[in-house]
Scaffold this motif. Structure first.
Motif, PDB file in Angstrom:
ATOM      1  N   VAL A  53       0.831  -1.204   0.000  1.00 35.59           N
ATOM      2  CA  VAL A  53       0.000   0.000   0.000  1.00 35.59           C
ATOM      3  C   VAL A  53       0.867   1.256   0.000  1.00 35.59           C
ATOM      4  O   VAL A  53       0.536   2.257  -0.644  1.00 35.59           O
ATOM      5  N   SER A  54       2.002   1.223   0.690  1.00 33.60           N
ATOM      6  CA  SER A  54       2.844   2.414   0.781  1.00 33.60           C
ATOM      7  C   SER A  54       3.512   2.754  -0.542  1.00 33.60           C
ATOM      8  O   SER A  54       3.822   3.914  -0.809  1.00 33.60           O
ATOM      9  N   GLN A  55       3.726   1.767  -1.391  1.00 27.05           N
ATOM     10  CA  GLN A  55       4.392   2.020  -2.672  1.00 27.05           C
ATOM     11  C   GLN A  55       3.412   2.256  -3.809  1.00 27.05           C
ATOM     12  O   GLN A  55       3.727   2.960  -4.760  1.00 27.05           O
ATOM     13  N   GLY A  56       2.258   1.655  -3.759  1.00 31.88           N
ATOM     14  CA  GLY A  56       1.288   1.831  -4.841  1.00 31.88           C
ATOM     15  C   GLY A  56      -0.044   1.222  -4.452  1.00 31.88           C
ATOM     16  O   GLY A  56      -0.315   0.062  -4.749  1.00 31.88           O
ATOM     17  N   GLU A  57      -0.862   2.026  -3.786  1.00 34.34           N
ATOM     18  CA  GLU A  57      -2.103   1.486  -3.234  1.00 34.34           C
ATOM     19  C   GLU A  57      -3.046   0.982  -4.319  1.00 34.34           C
ATOM     20  O   GLU A  57      -3.713  -0.043  -4.145  1.00 34.34           O
ATOM     21  N   ASP A  58      -3.113   1.695  -5.446  1.00 34.82           N
ATOM     22  CA  ASP A  58      -4.061   1.304  -6.493  1.00 34.82           C
ATOM     23  C   ASP A  58      -3.831  -0.126  -6.965  1.00 34.82           C
ATOM     24  O   ASP A  58      -4.765  -0.922  -7.072  1.00 34.82           O
ATOM     25  N   GLN A 252       2.960  11.687  -4.452  1.00 31.46           N
ATOM     26  CA  GLN A 252       1.733  12.313  -4.954  1.00 31.46           C
ATOM     27  C   GLN A 252       0.894  12.950  -3.853  1.00 31.46           C
ATOM     28  O   GLN A 252       0.396  14.069  -4.009  1.00 31.46           O
ATOM     29  N   GLU A 253       0.719  12.258  -2.747  1.00 33.21           N
ATOM     30  CA  GLU A 253      -0.113  12.823  -1.681  1.00 33.21           C
ATOM     31  C   GLU A 253       0.462  14.126  -1.126  1.00 33.21           C
ATOM     32  O   GLU A 253      -0.266  15.131  -1.036  1.00 33.21           O
ATOM     33  N   ILE A 265      -0.702  24.578  -9.243  1.00 30.65           N
ATOM     34  CA  ILE A 265      -1.549  23.798 -10.152  1.00 30.65           C
ATOM     35  C   ILE A 265      -1.042  22.360 -10.179  1.00 30.65           C
ATOM     36  O   ILE A 265       0.171  22.116 -10.202  1.00 30.65           O
ATOM     37  N   PHE A 266      -1.974  21.410 -10.173  1.00 32.86           N
ATOM     38  CA  PHE A 266      -1.609  19.993 -10.188  1.00 32.86           C
ATOM     39  C   PHE A 266      -2.354  19.312 -11.336  1.00 32.86           C
ATOM     40  O   PHE A 266      -3.537  18.989 -11.215  1.00 32.86           O
ATOM     41  N   PRO A 267      -1.672  19.080 -12.477  1.00 36.05           N
ATOM     42  CA  PRO A 267      -2.382  18.531 -13.642  1.00 36.05           C
ATOM     43  C   PRO A 267      -2.729  17.048 -13.534  1.00 36.05           C
ATOM     44  O   PRO A 267      -3.811  16.643 -13.946  1.00 36.05           O
ATOM     45  N   GLU A 268      -1.821  16.234 -13.022  1.00 39.49           N
ATOM     46  CA  GLU A 268      -2.126  14.817 -12.817  1.00 39.49           C
ATOM     47  C   GLU A 268      -0.946  14.117 -12.161  1.00 39.49           C
ATOM     48  O   GLU A 268       0.162  14.652 -12.084  1.00 39.49           O
ATOM     49  N   GLN A 269      -1.197  12.895 -11.708  1.00 36.69           N
ATOM     50  CA  GLN A 269      -0.173  12.113 -11.032  1.00 36.69           C
ATOM     51  C   GLN A 269       0.704  11.371 -12.037  1.00 36.69           C
ATOM     52  O   GLN A 269       0.406  11.304 -13.226  1.00 36.69           O
ATOM     53  N   CYS A 270       1.757  10.763 -11.502  1.00 39.30           N
ATOM     54  CA  CYS A 270       2.608   9.915 -12.343  1.00 39.30           C
ATOM     55  C   CYS A 270       1.799   8.745 -12.895  1.00 39.30           C
ATOM     56  O   CYS A 270       1.950   8.361 -14.057  1.00 39.30           O
ATOM     57  N   HIS A 276      -5.337   8.032  -6.299  1.00 39.80           N
ATOM     58  CA  HIS A 276      -3.884   8.096  -6.104  1.00 39.80           C
ATOM     59  C   HIS A 276      -3.504   9.447  -5.499  1.00 39.80           C
ATOM     60  O   HIS A 276      -3.352  10.435  -6.201  1.00 39.80           O
ATOM     61  N   GLY A 277      -3.392   9.488  -4.180  1.00 37.30           N
ATOM     62  CA  GLY A 277      -2.970  10.707  -3.506  1.00 37.30           C
ATOM     63  C   GLY A 277      -4.097  11.616  -3.072  1.00 37.30           C
ATOM     64  O   GLY A 277      -4.021  12.235  -2.001  1.00 37.30           O
TER      65      GLY A 277
END
Length: 385
Positions: A53-58, A252-253, A265-270, A276-277
């Motif tokens: 979960v800490s590295q990639g919850e999705d 991201q968070e 401004i935050f357009p999108e995550q990696c 995610h975040g």
């Protein structure tokens, strides 16, 4: 003439005995019929390898979802958080799944370093397993050939797309956080170059900041602390019309938190995704609506607008890595059952659109390879999309 009645009596006795015996024969029972919904022996098992979960919850949640979908047919394991320093453990986790002869599919998300070596190890003894790799970190040209199916976001197209999106949201500058390990990855390096070129074309300033690698001595907490401290410095120096972007999931968070607090401004995550975040940064509990992306998007939008970020925060309407992992597994199942072709563009599109509920634009990495790149449109919170 008197013998005839005796014969008749004898015949009647025989008939009576036969009829009595017949009446004592038990009735033939019908063959038992399985009730609908009864358990059917699983024809094969599915091994899933994700981060924690800490590295990639999705992707971790996607593994859980597939476990719910297929029950004991799914074996879900994780690779170490510090996968760069523990590649042997990663290789062991992936290759270990192949020791079960019933495992016919192994799906890995993300394809961290060690994935290619694990595939080679599996192929030494098993050529009957379909191997699916999502979001490969290693050389894409290598994974393109080693994996039976590989899926990733289309970083070849996202570079320019992210800059155009940021520009449409009012950005005059774009700040790109990353570190040498990520910049050694071909697709991420290409995306950065495209971002820089698109910024120049649109008259925007491109700023690159080297952040601590979460695999470094300070780990994920150190990288997150840096982001929380650096974003306000950058906003103070460059103004609020600066778009911020990072190549790392763990950042991201804090990036969303800092951007919202300081007006960037935050357009999108990696790895674009509503989950995610955003929930963590907004203090949003989505457990009651888990999996219902329209409701999650609406809940995020309400919070963003409430905090004054309308029109300045965006993402994709679906958790893309989650969808790619689920879709890759479903396609592999259909391929094993002879109902789809593993690398057929139409079959891949159909399955991914079933998993996402939106249109997915696909591009093949190479002409005859097995790596496919996906692109989805964006949702800007607080605007009519």
């Amino acid at each position: 003439m008197k013998k005839i009645p005796r014969l008749c009596c004898l015949l009647l006795c025989v008939l009576l005995i036969v009829s009595l015996l017949a009446s004592c024969t038990p009735e033939e029972q019908p063959e038992p019929v399985d009730e609908p919904g009864g358990e059917v022996p699983a024809p094969f098992k599915i091994g899933i390898v994700t981060g924690t979960v800490s590295q990639g919850e999705d992707e971790y949640r996607a593994g859980e979802q597939m476990k719910e979908r297929y029950g004991d047919r799914v074996i879900h394991v994780t690779y170490p958080d510090n996968f760069m320093a523990e590649q042997e453990t990663t290789i062991g986790q992936i290759a270990g799944l192949a020791s079960d002869p019933d495992v016919k599919i192994i799906a890995i998300c993300q394809g961290v370093p060690g994935t290619a070596a694990a595939i080679d190890q599996i192929r030494q003894t098993r050529d009957d397993i379909i191997i699916v790799v999502v979001s490969p970190h290693e050389d894409p040209a290598m994974i393109d050939k080693k994996a039976d199916l590989a899926l990733d976001v289309n970083n070849l197209a996202r570079g320019a797309a992210i800059v155009r999106l940021a520009n449409a949201m009012g950005a005059t500058k774009l700040l790109h956080y990353s570190f040498p390990r990520h910049m050694s990855m071909e697709l991420l390096a290409t995306r950065r170059q495209q971002m820089e070129e698109e910024c120049e074309r649109l008259g925007m300033e491109f700023i690159f900041v080297t952040a601590p690698d979460p695999m470094g001595p300070d780990g994920i907490p150190g990288a997150q602390k840096f982001i929380l401290e650096d974003v306000p410095r950058q906003v103070e120096q460059h103004g609020k019309d600066i778009a911020v972007f990072s190549t790392n999931c763990g950042m991201q968070e804090p990036l969303i938190t800092a951007a919202l607090e300081h007006g960037a401004i935050f357009p999108e995550q990696c790895c674009p995704s509503p989950t995610h975040g955003y929930p963590g940064a907004l203090g949003l509990d989505v457990s009651g609506i888990a999996g219902d992306m329209p409701k999650i998007v609406a809940a995020i939008e309400e919070k963003i607008v409430e905090k004054g970020g309308a029109g300045r925060f965006a993402t994709w309407p679906v958790p893309i890595n989650m969808a790619l992992l689920r879709g890759g597994i479903e396609l592999a199942i259909l391929a094993l059952e002879g109902e789809a072709e593993l690398t057929n563009m139409e079959d891949i599109s159909r399955i991914l659109e079933q998993e996402t509920g939106v249109s997915v634009e696909l591009q093949r990495y190479s002409e005859d390879g097995n790596l496919f790149l996906a692109l989805v449109g964006s949702v800007i919170f607080g605007l009519d999309n």
